[in-house]
Design a protein around this motif. Structure first.
Motif, mmCIF file in Angstrom:
data_model
loop_
_atom_site.group_PDB
_atom_site.id
_atom_site.type_symbol
_atom_site.label_atom_id
_atom_site.label_comp_id
_atom_site.label_asym_id
_atom_site.label_seq_id
_atom_site.Cartn_x
_atom_site.Cartn_y
_atom_site.Cartn_z
ATOM 1 N N UNK A 56 4.594 12.506 -12.752
ATOM 2 C CA UNK A 56 6.027 12.876 -13.391
ATOM 3 C C UNK A 56 7.124 11.804 -13.418
ATOM 4 N N UNK A 57 7.206 11.366 -12.332
ATOM 5 C CA UNK A 57 8.253 10.416 -11.935
ATOM 6 C C UNK A 57 7.798 9.155 -11.260
ATOM 7 N N UNK A 58 8.296 8.032 -11.330
ATOM 8 C CA UNK A 58 8.191 6.734 -10.714
ATOM 9 C C UNK A 58 9.318 6.176 -9.881
ATOM 10 N N UNK A 59 9.325 5.912 -8.675
ATOM 11 C CA UNK A 59 10.320 5.322 -8.040
ATOM 12 C C UNK A 59 9.989 3.932 -7.626
ATOM 13 N N UNK A 60 11.043 3.128 -7.326
ATOM 14 C CA UNK A 60 11.010 1.648 -6.735
ATOM 15 C C UNK A 60 11.842 1.474 -5.763
ATOM 16 N N UNK A 61 11.566 0.723 -4.760
ATOM 17 C CA UNK A 61 12.619 0.406 -3.790
ATOM 18 C C UNK A 61 12.112 -1.123 -3.248
ATOM 19 N N UNK A 62 13.152 -1.995 -2.714
ATOM 20 C CA UNK A 62 12.818 -3.032 -2.179
ATOM 21 C C UNK A 62 12.465 -2.544 -0.791
ATOM 22 N N UNK A 63 11.346 -3.197 -0.077
ATOM 23 C CA UNK A 63 10.893 -2.874 1.145
ATOM 24 C C UNK A 63 11.733 -3.068 2.226
ATOM 25 N N UNK A 64 12.625 -4.356 2.303
ATOM 26 C CA UNK A 64 13.721 -4.538 3.267
ATOM 27 C C UNK A 64 14.842 -3.693 3.305
ATOM 28 N N UNK A 65 15.236 -3.181 1.907
ATOM 29 C CA UNK A 65 16.334 -2.214 1.937
ATOM 30 C C UNK A 65 15.879 -1.106 2.476
ATOM 31 N N UNK A 66 14.395 -0.516 2.328
ATOM 32 C CA UNK A 66 14.188 0.749 3.095
ATOM 33 C C UNK A 66 14.028 0.674 4.346
ATOM 34 N N UNK A 67 13.657 -0.565 4.668
ATOM 35 C CA UNK A 67 13.493 -0.652 6.411
ATOM 36 C C UNK A 67 14.915 -0.697 6.898
ATOM 37 N N UNK A 68 15.884 -1.106 6.156
ATOM 38 C CA UNK A 68 17.214 -1.150 6.803
ATOM 39 C C UNK A 68 17.673 0.353 6.754
ATOM 40 N N UNK A 69 17.414 1.104 5.770
ATOM 41 C CA UNK A 69 18.257 2.334 5.576
ATOM 42 C C UNK A 69 17.213 3.367 4.912
ATOM 43 N N UNK A 70 16.605 4.230 5.873
ATOM 44 C CA UNK A 70 15.415 5.068 5.335
ATOM 45 C C UNK A 70 15.913 5.876 4.178
ATOM 46 N N UNK A 71 17.434 6.080 4.204
ATOM 47 C CA UNK A 71 18.149 7.022 2.977
ATOM 48 C C UNK A 71 18.551 6.009 1.895
ATOM 49 N N UNK A 72 17.904 5.008 1.843
ATOM 50 C CA UNK A 72 18.428 4.194 0.764
ATOM 51 C C UNK A 72 18.021 4.596 -0.857
ATOM 52 N N UNK A 73 18.765 4.599 -1.680
ATOM 53 C CA UNK A 73 18.213 5.183 -3.259
ATOM 54 C C UNK A 73 17.378 4.457 -3.802
ATOM 55 N N UNK A 74 16.141 4.952 -4.344
ATOM 56 C CA UNK A 74 15.261 4.592 -4.976
ATOM 57 C C UNK A 74 15.697 4.217 -6.489
#
Length: 386
Positions: free
Chosen positions: A317-335
Motif C-alpha cells: 500500500x505504501x513504499x518508504x525509502x531511507x539512507x542506511x547511514x541516516x537511519x543508523x544515526x537517527x532511528x527516528x529519521x524521516x523516510x
C-alpha cells in the motif's frame, strides 16, 4: 544404625514430561564442533565406554565387580560389645559364593537382653574410590552396594542363649550403585517411545544432590534400568558424552568442523549493487540496494526504479525509502514515502550511498496499475538526502 559411613542418596525416580533445556557444548565424547568461531576441541574422553543400565541384571553384575569390603552386624537397643566387623574382599572375581563364605567366617561377640528385638545385617561395600572435587581436592571413599537384614530375638537352646540359625540367612539386594566418570559435572536421562518421541526426563543433580555429582559420581538404581532413551553426561569442559541406555554403549560422536552457513532474514533481501531496476517480489518486506558508481561509468548520481509485475498475490500500500547511514544515526529519521497506486517509485542515489526500501501492506490489496507494465510515467525523481 550405621553400617558404613556413606552418604547414600534418595532413590526416588521422577520422570516428568518436561524436557531439559538445551545446554552448551558439543554432543560428543571425543571432541567439539565449531565452524570459524574459534571453538576448542575438548580433550579425549577417558571415562567409561558403557553404562550398566540395560537391565537390573546388568546393574547387579556391575555392582558385583565393585565389591571391596564385606561387613556383618547385629544391632538393637540393648546391643553392646563387638557387634560390627568388616573385612577386605581383595578379589576381582565378582563371586557371590566367595563373598558369602567370607561373611560367614566373621565372628561377632556381643551382649543383648533376651527380650530385645534385634537385627542381623550384612553389607557388601565397594572398594575405595579416589575422587576429585571442583577445587581439585582429592577425597577417598567407599559406597554401599548390596545389603540386607533380618529381625530376630535371641533363643534359648541347650542351656544357652544364641542367635537363631535362620537369622544368619540374610538376603541382600542391590541398592544405589556408584558410577564414576572423571570430570563429570552434570547428568540426566531422557526417555523416548518407540517412535523416538521424548517421554520423560530425570535430572541426577536435582534428584541426587550436588555433593557426589560435583566429584564425578552418580548413583544408578534398578528403577533407572530398562529404559528406552539416553543418559547424557556433561563434563567440566562443557562437552557431552551420551550413552544409549538400551545397549549401554557410548554413542559415537565424530568431531565436525562446520562453516558456510547461509542465513536469510524472512522478507529481507539485498539486490546487487548498482541495480537500477528493482523488480518487486510479493514476499518483499525490505530491499537493500547500494550505488558504487560502476554502472555505465562513474556517474555521480543514478536514478533507481521499483517495478511491480502484474498478477502477484499481494502488493504494498505504501513504499518508504531511507539512507542506511541516516537511519543508523537517527532511528527516528524521516523516510521518503511513496504511494505506488498513484505515483511511480523512483528516486536518485549518490555514489557510495546505500538505501533500504520498505514495503507496507493492507489487507487484500488490489493489483497495481503499472500503466502498461512498465516503470510508469517518468516524473522528476526524488533525491535522497546524503
Amino acid at each position: 544404625m550405621s553400617v558404613i559411613a556413606l552418604a547414600l542418596l534418595a532413590a526416588s525416580v521422577m520422570f516428568a514430561q518436561d524436557l531439559p533445556p538445551v545446554s552448551g557444548g558439543d554432543n560428543s565424547g571425543g571432541g567439539g564442533s565449531g565452524g570459524g568461531g574459534g571453538s576448542s576441541v575438548p580433550p579425549t574422553f577417558t571415562g567409561p565406554d558403557k553404562v550398566p543400565l540395560a537391565s537390573p541384571k546388568v546393574l547387579q553384575a556391575y555392582a558385583l565387580t565393585l565389591v571391596g569390603t564385606i561387613g556383618v552386624q547385629v544391632y538393637g537397643n540393648s546391643v553392646s560389645g563387638d557387634s560390627y566387623r568388616w573385612v577386605d574382599y581383595p578379589y576381582e572375581d565378582a563371586d557371590p559364593d566367595r563373598m558369602a563364605s567370607i561373611a560367614s567366617s566373621i565372628e561377632l561377640k556381643f551382649s543383648a537382653t533376651t527380650d530385645d528385638q534385634l537385627t542381623s545385617w550384612v553389607s557388601y561395600n565397594s572398594r575405595m574410590f579416589t575422587l576429585t572435587d571442583p577445587d581439585e581436592n582429592e577425597v577417598t571413599t567407599a559406597f554401599g552396594l548390596f545389603n540386607g537384614g533380618k529381625n530376630f530375638k535371641l533363643e534359648y537352646f541347650k542351656d544357652a542363649w544364641r542367635v537363631p540359625t535362620n537369622a544368619y540367612a540374610v538376603e541382600l539386594e542391590v541398592g544405589q550403585v556408584p558410577w564414576v566418570v572423571p570430570g563429570m559435572r552434570n547428568a540426566y536421562i531422557t526417555t523416548r517411545d518407540e517412535k523416538g518421541n521424548y517421554t520423560g526426563y530425570y535430572d541426577f543433580r536435582q534428584q541426587q544432590g550436588d555433593y557426589w555429582l560435583d566429584r564425578g559420581v552418580i548413583f544408578l538404581t534398578e528403577q533407572l534400568t530398562s529404559r528406552r532413551g539416553d543418559l547424557t553426561t556433561i563434563l567440566e569442559n562443557g562437552s557431552k558424552v551420551v550413552y544409549d541406555i538400551t545397549s549401554g554403549w557410548r554413542k559415537y560422536s565424530p568431531t565436525i568442523k562446520g562453516s558456510g552457513f547461509k542465513p536469510t532474514i524472512k522478507g529481507i533481501r539485498t539486490v546487487p549493487d548498482n541495480t537500477i531496476d528493482i523488480v518487486y517480489r510479493e514476499t518483499d518486506e525490505i530491499v537493500r540496494v547500494a550505488y558504487t558508481g560502476d554502472y555505465h561509468g562513474s556517474n555521480t548520481f543514478q536514478n533507481v526504479f521499483v517495478e511491480f509485475p502484474g498478477e502477484l498475490k499481494r502488493y504494498p500500500a505504501k513504499v518508504f525509502v531511507i539512507d542506511t547511514r541516516l537511519l543508523a544515526l537517527n532511528p527516528d529519521a524521516e523516510w521518503l514515502e511513496f504511494n505506488p497506486y498513484v505515483e511511480p517509485v523512483w528516486f536518485r542515489m549518490k555514489v557510495g550511498q546505500a538505501v533500504l526500501i520498505r514495503f507496507e501492506y493492507q489487507i487484500d490489496p488490489e493489483p497495481l496499475d503499472n500503466g502498461g507494465g512498465g516503470k510508469g510515467a517518468k516524473v522528476a525523481p526524488v533525491k535522497l538526502e546524503e
